[in-house]
Design a protein around this motif. Structure first.
Motif, PDB file in Angstrom:
ATOM      1  N   CYS A 192      17.496  39.429  56.286  1.00  0.00           N
ATOM      2  CA  CYS A 192      18.788  39.397  56.969  1.00  0.00           C
ATOM      3  C   CYS A 192      18.832  38.211  57.907  1.00  0.00           C
ATOM      4  O   CYS A 192      17.898  37.978  58.681  1.00  0.00           O
ATOM      5  N   HIS A 221      34.910  39.241  44.067  1.00  0.00           N
ATOM      6  CA  HIS A 221      34.015  40.328  44.462  1.00  0.00           C
ATOM      7  C   HIS A 221      34.433  41.660  43.851  1.00  0.00           C
ATOM      8  O   HIS A 221      33.623  42.573  43.724  1.00  0.00           O
ATOM      9  N   HIS A 243      39.746  43.251  55.018  1.00  0.00           N
ATOM     10  CA  HIS A 243      38.998  43.639  53.816  1.00  0.00           C
ATOM     11  C   HIS A 243      39.125  42.515  52.779  1.00  0.00           C
ATOM     12  O   HIS A 243      39.702  42.705  51.709  1.00  0.00           O
ATOM     13  N   GLN A 249      29.800  38.898  50.138  1.00  0.00           N
ATOM     14  CA  GLN A 249      31.006  39.714  50.226  1.00  0.00           C
ATOM     15  C   GLN A 249      30.924  40.585  51.463  1.00  0.00           C
ATOM     16  O   GLN A 249      29.840  40.838  51.997  1.00  0.00           O
ATOM     17  N   SER A 270      30.642  43.592  53.861  1.00  0.00           N
ATOM     18  CA  SER A 270      29.984  44.888  53.794  1.00  0.00           C
ATOM     19  C   SER A 270      30.548  45.824  54.846  1.00  0.00           C
ATOM     20  O   SER A 270      30.935  46.955  54.559  1.00  0.00           O
ATOM     21  N   SER A 271      30.621  45.339  56.121  1.00  0.00           N
ATOM     22  CA  SER A 271      31.209  46.145  57.190  1.00  0.00           C
ATOM     23  C   SER A 271      31.685  45.231  58.305  1.00  0.00           C
ATOM     24  O   SER A 271      31.243  44.088  58.420  1.00  0.00           O
ATOM     25  N   LEU A 275      27.763  40.837  56.046  1.00  0.00           N
ATOM     26  CA  LEU A 275      28.001  40.411  54.676  1.00  0.00           C
ATOM     27  C   LEU A 275      26.790  40.773  53.826  1.00  0.00           C
ATOM     28  O   LEU A 275      25.663  40.760  54.313  1.00  0.00           O
ATOM     29  N   ARG A 276      27.021  41.062  52.563  1.00  0.00           N
ATOM     30  CA  ARG A 276      25.909  41.299  51.637  1.00  0.00           C
ATOM     31  C   ARG A 276      26.021  40.347  50.455  1.00  0.00           C
ATOM     32  O   ARG A 276      27.105  39.868  50.129  1.00  0.00           O
ATOM     33  N   ARG A 277      24.900  40.099  49.818  1.00  0.00           N
ATOM     34  CA  ARG A 277      24.848  39.157  48.695  1.00  0.00           C
ATOM     35  C   ARG A 277      25.757  39.624  47.557  1.00  0.00           C
ATOM     36  O   ARG A 277      25.820  40.805  47.221  1.00  0.00           O
ATOM     37  N   ASP A 313      19.578  38.970  51.575  1.00  0.00           N
ATOM     38  CA  ASP A 313      20.253  40.239  51.291  1.00  0.00           C
ATOM     39  C   ASP A 313      21.520  40.373  52.122  1.00  0.00           C
ATOM     40  O   ASP A 313      22.555  40.835  51.623  1.00  0.00           O
ATOM     41  N   GLU A 314      21.416  39.976  53.401  1.00  0.00           N
ATOM     42  CA  GLU A 314      22.514  40.181  54.330  1.00  0.00           C
ATOM     43  C   GLU A 314      22.667  39.014  55.285  1.00  0.00           C
ATOM     44  O   GLU A 314      21.697  38.292  55.570  1.00  0.00           O
ATOM     45  N   ARG A 349      24.430  38.740  59.200  1.00  0.00           N
ATOM     46  CA  ARG A 349      25.060  39.498  60.286  1.00  0.00           C
ATOM     47  C   ARG A 349      25.549  38.536  61.364  1.00  0.00           C
ATOM     48  O   ARG A 349      24.762  37.764  61.912  1.00  0.00           O
TER      49      ARG A 349
END
Length: 530
Positions: free
Chosen positions: A32, A101, A200, A208, A210-211, A219-221, A233-234, A236
């Protein structure tokens, strides 16, 4: 693009951004990447108006083209393109297999929709991307309600987009890399309100959403990215609002709870470069300034504005030890077409400032009301500026304010004076000036209007003769400086520190807003994040 003025404890040397190149080592997946950020209000590319949203959105969205480190256009969603000799017609062939996505493939219909959507938003004055798309034939008529479509946008095939311009523009292709004209999916944006899509977002980028909370954006991959999938992976983005006096970003960085941090020279020295961190300097083509709302008295008087410009000793604002700021010699920053190495801003001249105030009917500042200048984090020069102005009888007070509140005031025309920075995100000085100073420019927070400047900038963006275009930029710049809707302060080189285990971090040509993180990886042999 607006950027908040950083604390002026870091200055401007000639160092360019450089990648963390790793020879003979295989990148590793996972981990991350964390960095602090003023969280934006939206991630809808058509509505982005500050560097913070653009820093996140560049991970989520792609344009038809992108810019390399030398500001040259290279393929993005478009695999290749053809341009007519008269530079009026552009034909883009899209890559096949590029997916949003949501899983749907990008087609020419999405590109046409993305551009039409921007012009639709411009009807309500809410999309900076129209600064670029107004060049397309029929865009202005569509915006004005005089046409039902944009005649210069055509989609003859599912993977072909044709754009026809009203007049040639030397920098149009590069401008299509701008964050505000990134491609969005018709199916997702049409089914959402602007606010909903901005919270969103759905794009084609290597990450893309994530939250998103008040404290961070995660964001996540995106494993189906048309380029190689990201290693991380992420990502932040930690809100600046979560930090406290005993829990600062630099303390978190030292505790290996952040991977990247913008730092002052003093912070860099404390962190021991080479052992605890890697230092990356990035000279972003940007201008920092004190801006005036020219509709608000006494700043509606050009004599008063020129007096303020002359009364401020800009060189005194920069400590001799600083390495990443230099006094602005003009409005177009180094690195952009149109920049002149010869000073165009007038030198400090207190006697002339006093004379202009007297000519304006305010000898020694008599009768002038106090001027409130709003600032997010001026930090170094506010007292010195106020002292310089006091010497000629001008009272200016600097009032700290959070960026969302300042942005609201600017939109409402409620800030008489303000400290801001601007980084245009494209390679052309004429577009840089157009957005800031054209009467219809998307970043014209000065409420500045000049028929002469409008005409010069409109001619500049429409000529293919580079020398004449350069001349027109210079004439426009000189006229704007004479009209004095701002005090140009300085050009800035951003300084970032990265953890020693962060590999292949490559600053883009426009600093944080153009940093793509898909090639970054974390090397656990060089330390472990916490």
């Amino acid at each position: 693009m607006l950027v908040l003025l950083p604390y002026l404890s870091s200055g401007c040397d000639q160092v360019k951004a450089s990648p963390r190149i790793v020879d003979g080592e295989s990148p590793r997946r996972g981990g991350c990447f964390r960095t602090p950020l003023n969280l934006p209000r939206t991630l809808d590319p058509a509505l982005l108006d500050d560097v913070y949203g653009k820093a996140v959105a560049t991970q989520l969205f792609d344009g038809l083209v992108q810019l390399d480190l030398n500001l040259r256009p290279i393929p993005g969603i478009a695999e290749f393109w053809e341009i007519s000799r008269d530079r009026l017609d552009y034909r883009f062939t899209l890559r096949r297999g590029v997916r949003f996505h949501s899983g749907q493939e990008v087609t020419s219909s999405d590109v046409a929709y993305s551009f039409e959507r921007i012009v639709d938003m411009a009807r309500r004055g809410t999309s900076p991307g129209f600064d670029i798309l107004h060049l397309i034939r029929g865009a202005q008529a569509y915006k004005d309600g005089q046409a039902t479509d944009i005649s210069g946008i055509r989609t003859p095939e599912p993977y072909v987009v044709e754009l026809e311009l009203e007049r040639p523009h030397q920098g149009f292709l590069s401008a299509l890399a701008y964050e505000n004209v990134r491609i969005v999916p018709r199916h997702a944006a049409e089914d959402s309100s602007e606010d909903s899509f901005g919270k969103h977002p759905v794009g084609t980028g290597p990450f893309q959403i994530s939250s998103w909370t008040d404290h961070e954006i995660v964001l996540r991959r995106f494993d189906d990215y048309f380029g190689n999938a990201a290693y991380l992976d992420e990502v932040r983005y930690v809100s600046e609002d979560v930090f406290k006096p005993d829990d600062t970003p630099d303390k978190r960085f030292q505790a290996r709870q952040l991977e990247l941090l913008e730092a002052s020279d003093d912070e860099v020295n404390v962190l021991d470069p080479g052992k605890m961190c890697t230092v990356v300097r990035n000279r972003t083509p940007s201008l920092y300034y004190i801006g005036f709302n020219v509709d608000v008295a006494p700043l509606d008087d050009p004599l008063v504005r020129r007096a303020i410009v002359l009364a401020i000793d800009r060189n005194r604002l920069i400590p001799t030890q600083e390495s990443t700021i230099e006094s602005a010699t003009g409005l177009i920053p180094p690195g952009l077409f149109g920049y002149s190495p010869h000073p165009r801003t007038p030198p400090f001249d207190r006697a002339e400032a006093a004379r202009l105030l007297k000519q304006a009917g305010h000898p020694g500042g008599e009768g002038l009301p106090a001027i409130v200048c709003y600032t997010t984090s001026f930090g170094l020069g506010d007292n010195r500026v106020a002292d310089d102005l006091r010497q000629v009888g001008v009272r200016m007070t600097f009032k700290p304010i959070a960026w969302p509140a300042l942005k609201k005031m600017l939109n409402e025309g409620a800030a008489p004076a303000f400290v801001l920075g601007y980084s245009g995100g494209i390679a052309d000085g004429d577009q840089f000036l157009f957005r800031l100073f054209h009467s219809k420019g998307s970043a014209n927070n000065f409420h500045y209007k000049s028929g002469a400047v409008d005409a010069l900038l409109e001619e500049a963006v429409g000529t293919l003769d580079s020398q004449w275009r350069y001349t027109l930029c210079g004439r426009a710049e000189s006229q704007i400086i004479e009209d004095a809707p701002l005090v140009p302060l300085f050009y800035y080189t951003s300084t970032y520190v990265a953890q020693p285990y962060v590999r292949n971090l490559l600053m883009g040509p426009f600093g944080l807003r153009s940093v793509r993180l898909d090639k970054v990886w974390l090397d656990d042999r060089r330390g472990t994040p916490r």
